[in-house]
Write an enzyme that holds these catalytic residues in place. Structure first.
Site, PDB file in Angstrom:
ATOM      1  N   MET A 265      53.181  32.168  61.815  1.00  0.00           N
ATOM      2  CA  MET A 265      53.316  32.734  60.188  1.00  0.00           C
ATOM      3  C   MET A 265      54.776  32.709  59.977  1.00  0.00           C
ATOM      4  O   MET A 265      55.548  33.189  60.842  1.00  0.00           O
ATOM      5  CB  MET A 265      52.448  33.788  60.129  1.00  0.00           C
ATOM      6  CG  MET A 265      52.488  34.336  58.529  1.00  0.00           C
ATOM      7  SD  MET A 265      53.762  35.607  58.196  1.00  0.00           S
ATOM      8  CE  MET A 265      53.038  37.158  58.486  1.00  0.00           C
TER       9      MET A 265
ATOM     10  N   ASP B 243      64.748  38.317  58.752  1.00  0.00           N
ATOM     11  CA  ASP B 243      64.500  39.111  59.987  1.00  0.00           C
ATOM     12  C   ASP B 243      65.511  38.200  61.174  1.00  0.00           C
ATOM     13  O   ASP B 243      65.994  38.548  61.892  1.00  0.00           O
ATOM     14  CB  ASP B 243      63.114  39.066  60.490  1.00  0.00           C
ATOM     15  CG  ASP B 243      62.137  39.935  59.670  1.00  0.00           C
ATOM     16  OD1 ASP B 243      62.900  40.723  58.914  1.00  0.00           O
ATOM     17  OD2 ASP B 243      61.082  39.712  59.709  1.00  0.00           O
TER      18      ASP B 243
ATOM     19  N   HIS C 141      60.251  37.206  58.466  1.00  0.00           N
ATOM     20  CA  HIS C 141      60.726  36.922  57.119  1.00  0.00           C
ATOM     21  C   HIS C 141      62.058  36.365  57.322  1.00  0.00           C
ATOM     22  O   HIS C 141      62.861  36.591  58.280  1.00  0.00           O
ATOM     23  CB  HIS C 141      61.330  38.243  56.418  1.00  0.00           C
ATOM     24  CG  HIS C 141      60.208  39.204  56.144  1.00  0.00           C
ATOM     25  ND1 HIS C 141      59.798  40.278  57.216  1.00  0.00           N
ATOM     26  CD2 HIS C 141      59.422  39.474  55.021  1.00  0.00           C
ATOM     27  CE1 HIS C 141      58.881  41.072  56.663  1.00  0.00           C
ATOM     28  NE2 HIS C 141      58.475  40.571  55.495  1.00  0.00           N
TER      29      HIS C 141
ATOM     30  N   ASP D  83      51.280  44.269  61.884  1.00  0.00           N
ATOM     31  CA  ASP D  83      52.277  44.748  60.906  1.00  0.00           C
ATOM     32  C   ASP D  83      52.492  46.049  61.018  1.00  0.00           C
ATOM     33  O   ASP D  83      51.972  46.895  60.118  1.00  0.00           O
ATOM     34  CB  ASP D  83      52.004  44.159  59.807  1.00  0.00           C
ATOM     35  CG  ASP D  83      53.117  44.506  58.739  1.00  0.00           C
ATOM     36  OD1 ASP D  83      54.250  44.767  58.982  1.00  0.00           O
ATOM     37  OD2 ASP D  83      53.067  44.451  57.710  1.00  0.00           O
TER      38      ASP D  83
ATOM     39  N   ASP E 229      53.239  55.021  53.327  1.00  0.00           N
ATOM     40  CA  ASP E 229      53.193  54.020  54.081  1.00  0.00           C
ATOM     41  C   ASP E 229      53.284  54.059  55.717  1.00  0.00           C
ATOM     42  O   ASP E 229      54.547  53.902  55.932  1.00  0.00           O
ATOM     43  CB  ASP E 229      53.825  52.828  53.430  1.00  0.00           C
ATOM     44  CG  ASP E 229      53.432  51.486  53.904  1.00  0.00           C
ATOM     45  OD1 ASP E 229      52.666  51.115  54.941  1.00  0.00           O
ATOM     46  OD2 ASP E 229      54.222  50.435  53.503  1.00  0.00           O
TER      47      ASP E 229
ATOM     48  N   GLU F 283      45.832  43.856  54.712  1.00  0.00           N
ATOM     49  CA  GLU F 283      46.287  44.735  55.786  1.00  0.00           C
ATOM     50  C   GLU F 283      45.584  46.201  55.794  1.00  0.00           C
ATOM     51  O   GLU F 283      45.207  46.741  54.742  1.00  0.00           O
ATOM     52  CB  GLU F 283      47.803  44.983  55.407  1.00  0.00           C
ATOM     53  CG  GLU F 283      48.419  46.107  56.217  1.00  0.00           C
ATOM     54  CD  GLU F 283      49.881  46.426  56.124  1.00  0.00           C
ATOM     55  OE1 GLU F 283      50.720  45.172  56.182  1.00  0.00           O
ATOM     56  OE2 GLU F 283      50.219  47.406  56.087  1.00  0.00           O
TER      57      GLU F 283
ATOM     58  N   ASP G  29      46.767  41.548  58.772  1.00  0.00           N
ATOM     59  CA  ASP G  29      48.038  42.513  59.221  1.00  0.00           C
ATOM     60  C   ASP G  29      47.225  43.792  59.686  1.00  0.00           C
ATOM     61  O   ASP G  29      46.421  44.445  58.949  1.00  0.00           O
ATOM     62  CB  ASP G  29      48.715  42.848  58.063  1.00  0.00           C
ATOM     63  CG  ASP G  29      49.763  41.881  57.874  1.00  0.00           C
ATOM     64  OD1 ASP G  29      49.919  40.659  58.463  1.00  0.00           O
ATOM     65  OD2 ASP G  29      50.870  42.200  56.932  1.00  0.00           O
TER      66      ASP G  29
ATOM     67  N   HIS H 113      47.198  48.927  53.887  1.00  0.00           N
ATOM     68  CA  HIS H 113      46.995  48.730  52.282  1.00  0.00           C
ATOM     69  C   HIS H 113      45.801  49.128  51.647  1.00  0.00           C
ATOM     70  O   HIS H 113      45.847  49.823  50.623  1.00  0.00           O
ATOM     71  CB  HIS H 113      47.531  47.382  52.113  1.00  0.00           C
ATOM     72  CG  HIS H 113      48.751  46.792  52.203  1.00  0.00           C
ATOM     73  ND1 HIS H 113      49.513  45.704  52.332  1.00  0.00           N
ATOM     74  CD2 HIS H 113      49.750  47.683  53.226  1.00  0.00           C
ATOM     75  CE1 HIS H 113      50.405  45.723  52.782  1.00  0.00           C
ATOM     76  NE2 HIS H 113      50.741  46.639  53.221  1.00  0.00           N
TER      77      HIS H 113
ATOM     78  N   LYS I  68      48.654  44.960  48.038  1.00  0.00           N
ATOM     79  CA  LYS I  68      49.170  46.253  48.261  1.00  0.00           C
ATOM     80  C   LYS I  68      49.335  46.978  47.224  1.00  0.00           C
ATOM     81  O   LYS I  68      49.664  46.442  46.129  1.00  0.00           O
ATOM     82  CB  LYS I  68      50.577  46.372  49.094  1.00  0.00           C
ATOM     83  CG  LYS I  68      50.964  47.816  49.608  1.00  0.00           C
ATOM     84  CD  LYS I  68      52.258  47.543  50.333  1.00  0.00           C
ATOM     85  CE  LYS I  68      52.665  49.083  50.992  1.00  0.00           C
ATOM     86  NZ  LYS I  68      53.877  48.797  51.610  1.00  0.00           N
TER      87      LYS I  68
ATOM     88  N   ASP J 278      52.147  52.417  58.766  1.00  0.00           N
ATOM     89  CA  ASP J 278      52.022  51.413  59.575  1.00  0.00           C
ATOM     90  C   ASP J 278      51.933  51.882  61.022  1.00  0.00           C
ATOM     91  O   ASP J 278      52.786  51.538  61.675  1.00  0.00           O
ATOM     92  CB  ASP J 278      53.491  50.912  59.685  1.00  0.00           C
ATOM     93  CG  ASP J 278      53.563  49.988  57.977  1.00  0.00           C
ATOM     94  OD1 ASP J 278      52.573  49.579  57.827  1.00  0.00           O
ATOM     95  OD2 ASP J 278      54.785  49.787  57.738  1.00  0.00           O
TER      96      ASP J 278
ATOM     97  N   GLU K 235      49.258  38.892  50.251  1.00  0.00           N
ATOM     98  CA  GLU K 235      49.027  40.066  50.851  1.00  0.00           C
ATOM     99  C   GLU K 235      49.022  41.149  49.906  1.00  0.00           C
ATOM    100  O   GLU K 235      50.024  41.480  49.341  1.00  0.00           O
ATOM    101  CB  GLU K 235      49.970  40.424  51.952  1.00  0.00           C
ATOM    102  CG  GLU K 235      49.790  41.830  52.674  1.00  0.00           C
ATOM    103  CD  GLU K 235      50.913  41.826  53.681  1.00  0.00           C
ATOM    104  OE1 GLU K 235      51.567  41.158  54.126  1.00  0.00           O
ATOM    105  OE2 GLU K 235      51.093  42.972  53.924  1.00  0.00           O
TER     106      GLU K 235
END
Ligand code: GCO
Ligand code: MN
Ligand code: MN
Length: 391
Positions: free
Chosen positions: A90, A59, A56, A289, A257, A219, A247, A222, A185, A259, A183
């Site tokens: 990406m 980031d 991002h 991800d 969530d 993802e 993802d 998700h 979710k 991950d 994406e």
């Protein structure tokens, strides 16, 4: 120790800077790990065999960085990518952390916030393009609601469409070779998010000015959070030529969530996913991800990253063995032969009046068709034997 499951660049594994860099903050607790310098992440991921990193905008470049700071950070990061031999396929925008986005970005009810989100995204697209990204992801982090009392969800979808049409035009105007990937979710961080599933996103894409330019970034967690079958979501995206990115992580249905490390919760579903991707010749990034458990220190983060890639490669090998296993393939061939033995009018040749009349008049042995078992118990147990190491 290197073995056949040691990742190579050709495996195309990528990680988000935000994934290995996750500091373990959650709604109940403070960070448990210090921030990781993006340059260190790049070198470490290269050492582990990854192919690339993604980010991002924030980031890498803090939200309030000056243009000079931005340029210095980007220069250092580019040098790290070159030295490590990593790509950046990406990029994406953080449209969810800053309080300005508390009621959404592209779908905010406030026109000034929507415009600010466009400005931030154009700048982030410029950054992504500068670093060579070819896919730009749109995850609608705060695009959603806790209450329907104010914004009409139909307006939210219109705002989302306006933003994407604007940004597609921007990318073409700049001559960037970027494609967009939406994406979906279902929820988190908002109570409910718009474009909740792969299906919602696939339809929405057909309503855009340039649907060719936009695909999806499904993802694992998700669709799984929503109780859906991720493999089916990915398959439908592929069948529509819309799987632009993916993802990978893991998740238990009905939980927060999570991950988790790829394949750590649902190895069987992960196996069918890997098999689908590999059999179909998917050649995009295998992007993680995911994040290390909050119990971990930095060593644990690298163990997590190694584990994500290792499990993928183990499952890829299992898929290869599935395709070469004489007993499994023999059973599949028997089933297919029986399934294709019907000789008569059917939908496959398309509609004709004569074909329809013939089908209406056809006699079927319904009790025999209904009575024959599908042998999926046998087949599935062969898969289990394979996955559990008993064949
Ligand atoms: C999440 C999302 C994000 C996005 C990322 C890239 O649940 O937080 O999966 O991690 O993938 O913002 O757009
Ligand atoms: Mn996620
Ligand atoms: Mn994601």
């Amino acid at each position: 120790m290197a073995d056949q499951y040691t990742p190579q660049k050709s495996d195309k594994f990528t990680f988000g800077l935000w994934t290995v860099g996750n500091i373990g903050r959650d709604p109940f607790g403070d960070p448990v790990r210090p921030p990781l310098d993006p340059v260190r992440s790049v070198h470490k991921l290269a050492e582990l065999g990854a192919w690339g990193v993604n980010f991002h905008d924030n980031d890498l470049v803090p939200f309030d960085a000056t243009p000079q700071e931005r340029d210095r950070i980007v220069r250092d990061f580019k040098r790290a990518l070159d030295e490590a031999g990593l790509v950046m396929p990406m990029a994406t925008t953080n449209l969810f952390t800053h309080p300005i986005f508390k009621d959404g970005a592209f779908t905010s009810s406030d026109a000034a916030v929507r415009a600010f989100a466009l400005q931030k995204t154009m700048r982030a697209i410029d950054l992504g393009a500068e670093l060579g990204a070819t896919t730009y992801v749109f995850w609608g982090g705060r695009e959603g609601t806790e209450t329907e009392a104010y914004r009409d969800a139909r307006d939210a979808i219109k705002y989302f469409r306006e933003a994407l049409n604007f940004l597609c035009a921007y990318v073409k105007d700049q001559g960037y070779g970027l494609r967009f990937a939406l994406e979906p979710k279902p929820n988190e961080p908002r109570g409910d998010l718009y474009l909740a599933t792969v299906g919602h996103a696939l339809h929405f894409i057909t309503t855009l000015d340039d649907p060719e330019m936009v695909g999806v970034n499904p993802e694992f967690a998700h669709e799984t959070m929503a109780g859906l079958n991720f493999v089916h979501g990915v398959a439908q995206a592929m069948e529509a030529n819309k799987l632009f990115h993916i993802d990978l992580n893991d998740q238990q249905p009905g939980r927060y969530d999570q991950d988790f490390r790829f394949a750590s919760e649902n190895p069987k579903r992960a196996f069918f996913l890997v098999k689908l991707l590999e059999d179909a010749g998917y050649d995009g990034p295998r992007h993680y991800d995911a994040k290390a458990y909050r119990t971990e220190d930095e060593d644990g983060v690298w163990a997590f990253a190694r584990g994500c890639m290792r499990s993928y490669l183990i499952l890829k090998e299992k898929a290869r063995r599935f395709n070469q296993d004489a007993e499994i393939q023999g059973l599949l061939a028997e089933l297919r032969q029986r399934d294709e033995s019907y000789d008569g009018p059917r939908a496959a040749g398309g509609y004709s009046r004569d074909g329809a009349e013939a089908l209406k008049g056809r006699a079927f042995d319904v009790p025999s068709l209904a009575g024959r078992g599908r042998r999926y118990e046998e087949l599935d147990q062969l898969v289990m034997d394979l996955l559990l190491g008993a064949r």
